[in-house]
Write a protein that holds these residues in place. Structure first.
Motif, PDB file in Angstrom:
ATOM      1  N   GLY A 187      12.569  54.508  32.354  1.00  0.00           N
ATOM      2  CA  GLY A 187      12.869  55.622  31.953  1.00  0.00           C
ATOM      3  C   GLY A 187      12.087  55.802  30.547  1.00  0.00           C
ATOM      4  N   LEU A 188      11.064  56.728  30.172  1.00  0.00           N
ATOM      5  CA  LEU A 188      10.690  56.820  29.236  1.00  0.00           C
ATOM      6  C   LEU A 188      11.675  56.849  27.933  1.00  0.00           C
ATOM      7  CD1 LEU A 188       7.358  58.915  29.436  1.00  0.00           C
ATOM      8  CD2 LEU A 188       7.272  56.114  30.051  1.00  0.00           C
ATOM      9  N   ALA A 189      12.103  57.710  28.215  1.00  0.00           N
ATOM     10  CA  ALA A 189      13.646  57.955  26.936  1.00  0.00           C
ATOM     11  C   ALA A 189      14.475  56.801  26.864  1.00  0.00           C
ATOM     12  CB  ALA A 189      14.388  58.690  27.391  1.00  0.00           C
ATOM     13  N   LYS A 190      14.200  56.073  27.879  1.00  0.00           N
ATOM     14  CA  LYS A 190      15.746  54.841  27.593  1.00  0.00           C
ATOM     15  C   LYS A 190      14.328  53.374  26.596  1.00  0.00           C
ATOM     16  CE  LYS A 190      17.092  50.363  29.691  1.00  0.00           C
ATOM     17  NZ  LYS A 190      17.901  49.766  30.886  1.00  0.00           N
ATOM     18  N   ILE A 191      12.886  53.255  27.146  1.00  0.00           N
ATOM     19  CA  ILE A 191      12.086  52.392  26.282  1.00  0.00           C
ATOM     20  C   ILE A 191      12.126  52.668  24.464  1.00  0.00           C
ATOM     21  CG2 ILE A 191      10.393  51.013  25.844  1.00  0.00           C
ATOM     22  CD1 ILE A 191      11.457  50.894  28.363  1.00  0.00           C
ATOM     23  N   ILE A 192      11.724  54.479  24.359  1.00  0.00           N
ATOM     24  CA  ILE A 192      11.981  54.509  23.073  1.00  0.00           C
ATOM     25  C   ILE A 192      13.374  54.428  22.308  1.00  0.00           C
ATOM     26  CG2 ILE A 192      11.800  56.944  21.869  1.00  0.00           C
ATOM     27  CD1 ILE A 192       9.760  57.374  24.218  1.00  0.00           C
ATOM     28  N   ARG A 193      14.752  54.164  22.786  1.00  0.00           N
ATOM     29  CA  ARG A 193      15.783  54.683  21.810  1.00  0.00           C
ATOM     30  C   ARG A 193      16.030  53.497  22.000  1.00  0.00           C
ATOM     31  NH1 ARG A 193      18.434  59.018  26.167  1.00  0.00           N
ATOM     32  NH2 ARG A 193      18.725  60.532  24.387  1.00  0.00           N
ATOM     33  N   LEU A 194      15.767  52.219  22.874  1.00  0.00           N
ATOM     34  CA  LEU A 194      16.382  50.699  22.665  1.00  0.00           C
ATOM     35  C   LEU A 194      14.348  50.655  21.486  1.00  0.00           C
ATOM     36  CD1 LEU A 194      16.388  47.727  23.995  1.00  0.00           C
ATOM     37  CD2 LEU A 194      14.459  48.191  24.929  1.00  0.00           C
ATOM     38  N   LEU A 195      13.741  50.854  21.289  1.00  0.00           N
ATOM     39  CA  LEU A 195      12.470  50.082  20.277  1.00  0.00           C
ATOM     40  C   LEU A 195      12.402  50.907  18.660  1.00  0.00           C
ATOM     41  CD1 LEU A 195       9.913  48.422  22.847  1.00  0.00           C
ATOM     42  CD2 LEU A 195      11.657  47.487  21.465  1.00  0.00           C
ATOM     43  N   ASP A 196      13.049  52.097  19.184  1.00  0.00           N
ATOM     44  CA  ASP A 196      12.885  52.620  17.740  1.00  0.00           C
ATOM     45  C   ASP A 196      14.213  53.839  17.302  1.00  0.00           C
ATOM     46  OD1 ASP A 196      10.196  53.217  17.560  1.00  0.00           O
ATOM     47  OD2 ASP A 196       9.276  54.577  18.300  1.00  0.00           O
ATOM     48  N   GLY A 197      15.009  53.277  18.620  1.00  0.00           N
ATOM     49  CA  GLY A 197      16.991  54.458  17.724  1.00  0.00           C
ATOM     50  C   GLY A 197      16.056  55.892  18.306  1.00  0.00           C
ATOM     51  N   PRO A 198      16.812  56.951  17.760  1.00  0.00           N
ATOM     52  CA  PRO A 198      17.216  57.789  18.050  1.00  0.00           C
ATOM     53  C   PRO A 198      15.816  59.199  18.499  1.00  0.00           C
ATOM     54  CG  PRO A 198      17.910  57.558  15.555  1.00  0.00           C
ATOM     55  CD  PRO A 198      17.598  56.403  16.697  1.00  0.00           C
ATOM     56  N   ILE A 199      16.498  60.023  18.508  1.00  0.00           N
ATOM     57  CA  ILE A 199      14.985  60.560  19.581  1.00  0.00           C
ATOM     58  C   ILE A 199      15.070  61.413  18.559  1.00  0.00           C
ATOM     59  CG2 ILE A 199      13.541  62.199  21.726  1.00  0.00           C
ATOM     60  CD1 ILE A 199      14.468  59.401  23.097  1.00  0.00           C
ATOM     61  N   ALA A 200      16.401  62.147  18.584  1.00  0.00           N
ATOM     62  CA  ALA A 200      16.527  63.476  17.392  1.00  0.00           C
ATOM     63  C   ALA A 200      15.826  63.412  16.263  1.00  0.00           C
ATOM     64  CB  ALA A 200      17.540  63.293  17.127  1.00  0.00           C
ATOM     65  N   LEU A 201      15.389  64.437  15.787  1.00  0.00           N
ATOM     66  CA  LEU A 201      14.857  63.954  14.144  1.00  0.00           C
ATOM     67  C   LEU A 201      15.662  64.731  13.201  1.00  0.00           C
ATOM     68  CD1 LEU A 201      11.735  66.427  15.002  1.00  0.00           C
ATOM     69  CD2 LEU A 201      11.388  63.701  14.493  1.00  0.00           C
ATOM     70  N   LEU A 202      17.058  64.525  13.131  1.00  0.00           N
ATOM     71  CA  LEU A 202      17.629  64.444  12.157  1.00  0.00           C
ATOM     72  C   LEU A 202      18.384  63.878  13.100  1.00  0.00           C
ATOM     73  CD1 LEU A 202      18.124  67.954  10.966  1.00  0.00           C
ATOM     74  CD2 LEU A 202      17.285  66.123   9.975  1.00  0.00           C
ATOM     75  N   PRO A 203      19.573  62.912  11.715  1.00  0.00           N
ATOM     76  CA  PRO A 203      20.808  62.303  12.240  1.00  0.00           C
ATOM     77  C   PRO A 203      21.896  62.478  13.096  1.00  0.00           C
ATOM     78  CG  PRO A 203      20.785  61.932   9.968  1.00  0.00           C
ATOM     79  CD  PRO A 203      19.391  62.655  10.989  1.00  0.00           C
ATOM     80  N   SER A 229      21.174  63.765  16.645  1.00  0.00           N
ATOM     81  CA  SER A 229      21.437  62.462  17.477  1.00  0.00           C
ATOM     82  C   SER A 229      22.586  62.634  18.820  1.00  0.00           C
ATOM     83  CB  SER A 229      20.953  62.253  16.778  1.00  0.00           C
ATOM     84  OG  SER A 229      21.346  60.998  18.302  1.00  0.00           O
ATOM     85  N   LEU A 230      22.635  62.292  19.889  1.00  0.00           N
ATOM     86  CA  LEU A 230      23.444  62.656  21.049  1.00  0.00           C
ATOM     87  C   LEU A 230      23.295  60.968  20.963  1.00  0.00           C
ATOM     88  CD1 LEU A 230      22.067  64.457  23.510  1.00  0.00           C
ATOM     89  CD2 LEU A 230      23.721  64.974  22.241  1.00  0.00           C
ATOM     90  N   ASN A 231      23.181  60.399  20.336  1.00  0.00           N
ATOM     91  CA  ASN A 231      23.614  58.780  20.909  1.00  0.00           C
ATOM     92  C   ASN A 231      23.922  58.339  19.497  1.00  0.00           C
ATOM     93  OD1 ASN A 231      23.380  58.543  23.520  1.00  0.00           O
ATOM     94  ND2 ASN A 231      21.254  58.485  23.032  1.00  0.00           N
ATOM     95  N   TYR A 232      22.913  58.571  18.329  1.00  0.00           N
ATOM     96  CA  TYR A 232      23.486  57.795  17.607  1.00  0.00           C
ATOM     97  C   TYR A 232      23.967  59.211  16.116  1.00  0.00           C
ATOM     98  CZ  TYR A 232      20.322  54.346  19.387  1.00  0.00           C
ATOM     99  OH  TYR A 232      19.612  52.948  20.292  1.00  0.00           O
ATOM    100  N   TYR A 233      24.993  60.192  16.219  1.00  0.00           N
ATOM    101  CA  TYR A 233      24.682  60.397  15.446  1.00  0.00           C
ATOM    102  C   TYR A 233      25.406  60.331  14.867  1.00  0.00           C
ATOM    103  CZ  TYR A 233      27.571  64.272  13.441  1.00  0.00           C
ATOM    104  OH  TYR A 233      27.859  65.019  11.988  1.00  0.00           O
ATOM    105  N   GLU A 234      25.273  60.791  13.061  1.00  0.00           N
ATOM    106  CA  GLU A 234      25.405  60.559  11.420  1.00  0.00           C
ATOM    107  C   GLU A 234      25.049  61.759  10.812  1.00  0.00           C
ATOM    108  OE1 GLU A 234      23.468  57.820   9.682  1.00  0.00           O
ATOM    109  OE2 GLU A 234      23.527  56.424  10.632  1.00  0.00           O
ATOM    110  N   ARG A 235      26.528  62.135   9.988  1.00  0.00           N
ATOM    111  CA  ARG A 235      26.119  63.996   9.242  1.00  0.00           C
ATOM    112  C   ARG A 235      25.480  63.649   7.867  1.00  0.00           C
ATOM    113  NH1 ARG A 235      29.773  67.077   8.013  1.00  0.00           N
ATOM    114  NH2 ARG A 235      29.990  68.082   6.186  1.00  0.00           N
TER     115      ARG A 235
END
Length: 137
Positions: free
Chosen positions: A74-90, A93-99
């Motif tokens: 999956g493309l999303a898996k590769i992107i998350r693996l190498l770039d981290g979150p897909i969301a533009l704001l922390p 983010s579903l997997n890397y949430y930060e306030r």
């Protein structure tokens, strides 16, 4: 925006997919064919190997190969693996949430819009695989 690292990972993965069935591919061949620095590529392929996407064989006839079929990567898996979150704001983010600093999420309109952007981006990326980016198919 995709980092150079992730772009190069996709270049290497597509090369491996296009040559699937030919046995392990030397890293120097991938580097030369896709115009990627050998040192940079070594690190990328090692990360992909550690994550279970690639396998490798040492010695004569050695190199890297896909462990999974292109449609299973999956493309999303590769992107998350190498770039981290897909969301533009922390904060969205579903997997890397930060306030976010100095943010009041309950009244933040940007949070609402960026959540929609994230959802639509994920709708595409989670339904696309390496097979979708291959030129040969």
């Amino acid at each position: 925006m995709l980092s150079k690292k992730t772009q190069y990972a996709f270049h290497a993965l597509t090369y491996l997919a296009e040559n699937q069935g030919k046995g392990p591919i030397l890293i120097s061949e991938i580097s030369e064919e896709r115009k990627i620095s050998l040192k940079f590529l070594e690190n990328i392929l090692l990360e992909l190997k550690k994550s279970g996407i690639l396998g490798s064989k040492k010695g004569k006839g050695g190199g890297y190969y896909l462990i999974k079929e292109p449609e299973e990567i999956g493309l999303a898996k590769i992107i998350r693996l190498l770039d981290g979150p897909i969301a533009l704001l922390p904060c969205v983010s579903l997997n890397y949430y930060e306030r976010c600093e100095n943010c009041q999420e309950d009244i933040c309109g940007l949070n609402v819009v960026m959540s929609e952007v994230r959802d639509n981006t994920l709708k595409v990326l989670e339904n696309k695989s390496l097979k979708d980016v291959l030129r040969n198919y």
